[in-house]
Design an enzyme around this catalytic site. Structure first.
Site, PDB file in Angstrom:
ATOM      1  N   ASN A  95       0.799  -1.226   0.000  1.00  0.00           N
ATOM      2  CA  ASN A  95       0.000   0.000   0.000  1.00  0.00           C
ATOM      3  C   ASN A  95       0.829   1.273   0.000  1.00  0.00           C
ATOM      4  OD1 ASN A  95      -2.458   1.743   0.740  1.00  0.00           O
ATOM      5  ND2 ASN A  95      -1.113   2.035   2.510  1.00  0.00           N
TER       6      ASN A  95
ATOM      7  N   TYR B 190       3.840   9.453 -11.538  1.00  0.00           N
ATOM      8  CA  TYR B 190       3.060   8.673 -10.579  1.00  0.00           C
ATOM      9  C   TYR B 190       2.250   7.592 -11.282  1.00  0.00           C
ATOM     10  CZ  TYR B 190      -0.430   7.559  -6.999  1.00  0.00           C
ATOM     11  OH  TYR B 190      -1.254   6.913  -6.109  1.00  0.00           O
TER      12      TYR B 190
ATOM     13  N   ALA C 125       2.803   6.263 -14.127  1.00  0.00           N
ATOM     14  CA  ALA C 125       3.707   5.263 -14.696  1.00  0.00           C
ATOM     15  C   ALA C 125       4.113   4.227 -13.654  1.00  0.00           C
ATOM     16  CB  ALA C 125       4.942   5.938 -15.273  1.00  0.00           C
TER      17      ALA C 125
ATOM     18  N   LYS D  63       2.370   3.244 -11.111  1.00  0.00           N
ATOM     19  CA  LYS D  63       1.233   2.384 -10.803  1.00  0.00           C
ATOM     20  C   LYS D  63       0.861   1.484 -11.974  1.00  0.00           C
ATOM     21  CE  LYS D  63       0.640   3.746  -6.566  1.00  0.00           C
ATOM     22  NZ  LYS D  63       0.814   2.813  -5.424  1.00  0.00           N
TER      23      LYS D  63
END
Length: 245
Positions: free
Chosen positions: A86, A151, A153, A155
């Site tokens: 997470n 960001y 990219a 994920k």
């Protein structure tokens, strides 16, 4: 119902936001929760909150930008039944304005850390023939949103790892899925975007609002539980319909 009694769950970045809510919910379902994050005070507070509600938890401090810290976290956690990747680094800015430091922090935290933490913990799951891994992605991994190039990219890479790990570990009974939340009312989002920016992002959704962290945690806990026993290799978009437009 203590459906996760006897299970051990490790949640990275679980002292605040979505991770914190996941820790509370998994503990409520009977799992022994390993809370992890950089802030010891918040970690200890989360453990006390879980114990006060009758659950079991312990805290392991970890800085996921530090490779040795990742190795220590895996060693200290031991065998886990549920891994929730997470923790994330998040920065908004035009491609031409993203600094090397921000770029490296996002890829180090969002891709390298879950990769090597999974590599360290998955073999024990494979050996016992069961386990669940849930990767926390984002709706912008499937959308073109200005200011989120680096960001999104990271994920997108995590979504790809989800599919590959499902293929690698599935024959041994280990399920791997991702959750792609829409805009969520966490401190990190509000502080990064501001009230006006958060409202604009909420406007991308069909429901026209931010998610409560508990709503996203509900979906993560579903993927972590036997309620999703026939689901693996998928990315679940909990984004209030943003990617359905």
């Amino acid at each position: 119902m203590q459906e996760l009694h006897g299970k051990t769950a490790l949640i990275t970045g679980s002292t605040v936001g979505i991770g914190h809510e996941v820790a509370l919910q998994l503990a409520n379902k009977g799992a022994m929760v390993i809370v992890s994050g950089r802030n010891t005070d918040r970690g200890d507070a989360t453990v006390k909150e879980i114990e006060a509600a009758g659950g079991a938890a312990r805290f392991i401090a970890a800085d996921l930008t530090d490779f040795d810290s990742i190795r220590r976290l895996a060693a200290s956690a031991g065998d886990v039944d549920i891994l929730i990747n997470n923790a994330a680094a998040y920065s908004v800015g035009a491609t031409t304005d993203v600094t090397l430091a921000d770029f490296d922090e996002m890829f180090t935290t969002n891709v390298r850390a879950p990769f090597f933490l999974t590599a360290a913990l998955a073999p024990a799951m494979v050996a016992k023939g069961s386990g669940v891994i849930v990767n926390v992605s984002t709706m912008v991994s499937a959308m073109g949103v200005a200011g989120m190039a680096a960001y999104s990219a990271t994920k997108s890479a995590l979504n790809s790892l989800t599919r590959t790990w499902a293929a690698e570990f599935g024959a041994a009974g280990v399920r791997v899925n991702a959750i792609a939340p829409g805009p969520t009312a966490t401190d990190m989002v509000i502080e990064t975007l501001g009230a006006e920016g958060a409202a604009q992002v909420a406007g991308l959704t069909i429901l026209g609002r931010l998610a409560d962290p508990r709503e996203i945690a509900n979906a993560i806990v579903f993927l972590a539980s036997d309620q999703s026993s026939y689901i693996t290799g998928t990315t679940l978009f909990a984004d209030a319909g943003a990617t359905a437009r």
